[in-house]
Design a protein around this motif. Structure first.
Motif, short mmCIF file in Angstrom:
data_model
loop_
_atom_site.label_atom_id
_atom_site.label_comp_id
_atom_site.label_asym_id
_atom_site.label_seq_id
_atom_site.Cartn_x
_atom_site.Cartn_y
_atom_site.Cartn_z
N ALA A 324 0.86 -1.18 0.00
CA ALA A 324 0.00 0.00 0.00
C ALA A 324 0.89 1.24 0.00
O ALA A 324 1.99 1.22 0.57
CB ALA A 324 -0.90 0.00 1.23
N SER A 325 0.43 2.31 -0.64
CA SER A 325 1.22 3.54 -0.66
C SER A 325 0.31 4.76 -0.59
O SER A 325 -0.84 4.73 -1.02
CB SER A 325 2.09 3.61 -1.92
OG SER A 325 1.30 3.71 -3.09
N HIS A 326 0.85 5.82 -0.01
CA HIS A 326 0.10 7.07 0.19
C HIS A 326 1.11 8.19 0.35
O HIS A 326 1.99 8.13 1.21
CB HIS A 326 -0.78 6.94 1.45
CG HIS A 326 -1.49 8.20 1.83
ND1 HIS A 326 -1.84 8.48 3.13
CD2 HIS A 326 -1.93 9.25 1.09
CE1 HIS A 326 -2.48 9.63 3.18
NE2 HIS A 326 -2.54 10.13 1.95
N THR A 327 0.99 9.20 -0.47
CA THR A 327 1.94 10.32 -0.44
C THR A 327 1.56 11.33 0.64
O THR A 327 0.40 11.71 0.77
CB THR A 327 1.97 11.02 -1.80
OG1 THR A 327 2.43 10.09 -2.76
CG2 THR A 327 2.88 12.21 -1.79
N ASN A 328 2.56 11.79 1.39
CA ASN A 328 2.37 12.89 2.32
C ASN A 328 2.84 14.18 1.64
O ASN A 328 3.97 14.61 1.80
CB ASN A 328 3.12 12.67 3.63
CG ASN A 328 2.90 13.80 4.62
OD1 ASN A 328 3.80 14.59 4.88
ND2 ASN A 328 1.71 13.89 5.16
N SER A 329 1.96 14.75 0.82
CA SER A 329 2.33 15.98 0.11
C SER A 329 2.32 17.19 1.01
O SER A 329 2.93 18.22 0.70
CB SER A 329 1.37 16.20 -1.06
OG SER A 329 0.03 16.30 -0.60
N GLN A 330 1.63 17.08 2.17
CA GLN A 330 1.46 18.25 3.04
C GLN A 330 2.80 18.84 3.47
O GLN A 330 2.99 20.07 3.42
CB GLN A 330 0.62 17.86 4.27
CG GLN A 330 -0.86 17.73 4.02
CD GLN A 330 -1.22 16.57 3.12
OE1 GLN A 330 -0.51 15.56 3.07
NE2 GLN A 330 -2.31 16.70 2.39
#
Length: 383
Positions: A324-330
């Motif tokens: 699973a992957s999820h970008t922390n662009s914040q």
């Protein structure tokens, strides 16, 4: 009071029998994930059908594809879909466009066709100015040409329809180093280096910073309002506009019909629903066993497009590995209130100027979510 009333209504005779059917993701909004229609004969349009699935900021899908010149596609920036509060210079928007370009290239290669890519054929936007410095819609991001030459298929293309952004809390099990090395090696983009860490102390520090960056974004009025404006609340709104941040499900459906939730609540950062959502996001950030980040030598506009191409390859490689992957662009946003987190994440990842951290992604294990909504192909084509 509202919550007790809500639970009483759900417990009433017959209501529970219909819950599972309420507020499903509209089929029309996820139809693009099935790939191009068999009737499409134009190789360019078939490739663009896949490119629609590229990850992009706030799922705004900020692209217009012009196919009026034979043998090529001009990718234009849809400047009605920018994020001036959270992405004031348009860096993240261009990264999304880079992902679109890479998937279009991969889709063409799957049919044996080589595509050449010319970034910014009409001139390069200054990296330190907003993309709105020209009249809206004027920036041509790239020209893609179908050269007639043959090429080999890219094995990552098989993962395009399976890739998801997974915002859940991840299992505690740490991905093994060999897996992460394969994900990093798949980037294969000149000028972009992929790095990763599972070192517990560093991971814990990044987890805490990622959670704090979300709280800063929620606590900055302009940034929060920008995100709230693109929330599609419930299946009906998603069907009307299959872009932006989709929020749907049984609780949403019943809450709206019982008058317990409105768009005013979405825009209220202090509402119980918004604060609950923020707490769940922070919990997810802290439940992250590994991080991967992309570093560039500079922050030119060409580099930003390259970072988007690299990022989509990283995401597809993670999918192929079952991660699973999820970008922390914040933490990488460039508005004033985020500066402390921006500087801190560069320090934690040992990224010193003029090098630049372009993407920061959490990796782990979690059940896959459903696909995000996408606009239909005719909505982004200029013919």
């Amino acid at each position: 009071m509202h919550r007790r009333r809500f639970l009483k209504v759900l417990a009433a005779g017959g209501a529970a029998l219909t819950l599972s059917a309420c507020d499903d993701m509209p089929a029309s909004a996820v139809a693009p994930w099935q790939g191009p229609d068999d009737a499409l004969r134009d190789a360019r349009v078939r490739a663009l059908s896949w490119a629609l699935l590229a990850p992009n900021p706030h799922n705004l899908q900020p692209w217009i594809a012009d196919v009026r010149s034979a043998g090529e596609v001009s990718l234009w920036l849809d400047a009605q879909r920018l994020l001036p509060a959270t992405d004031p210079y348009g860096r993240q928007i261009l990264i999304g466009c880079g992902g679109f370009i890479e998937i279009a290239r991969m889709a063409a290669a799957a049919s044996g066709e080589r595509v050449t890519i010319e970034p910014f054929p009409d001139g390069v936007p200054p990296p330190d100015q907003p993309l709105t410095q020209r009249p809206l819609g004027e920036w041509r991001v790239a020209r893609l040409r179908w050269s007639g030459a043959r090429t080999e298929a890219d094995p990552l293309f098989a993962q395009v329809s399976q890739r998801r952004t997974n915002r859940a809390s991840y299992a505690a099990r740490v991905p093994d180093e060999a897996t992460l090395r394969r994900v990093a090696a798949a980037v294969q983009t000149p000028g972009i280096e992929a790095r990763f860490s599972t070192q517990p102390d560093l991971v814990a520090r990044i987890n805490a910073l990622a959670a704090a960056a979300y709280r800063t974004e929620f606590g900055t009025p302009a940034a929060f309002a920008e995100s709230a404006r693109v929330v599609r609340l419930g299946a009906e709104e998603i069907a009307r506009e299959p872009s932006g941040i989709a929020v749907h499900g049984t609780a949403i459906w019943w809450s709206r019909r019982l008058g317990l939730m409105s768009r005013d609540e979405v825009f209220n950062v202090n509402s119980s629903g918004t604060q609950g959502a923020l707490r769940r996001i922070e919990e997810a950030m802290r439940a992250t066993p590994a991080w991967c980040w992309l570093v560039s030598a500079d922050n030119s506009r060409d580099t930003q497009l390259a970072a988007g191409r690299a990022f989509v390859r990283q995401s597809l490689a993670a999918t192929a590995e079952g991660l699973a992957s999820h970008t922390n662009s914040q933490s990488l946003q460039e508005f004033v209130e985020m500066r402390e987190h921006f500087d801190r994440i560069h320090a934690l990842t040992q990224t010193a100027a003029p090098a630049r951290l372009q993407m920061l992604t959490r990796l782990g294990e979690a059940p896959p979510p459903g696909p995000a909504p996408r606009r239909a192909l005719p909505q982004v084509l200029r013919t």
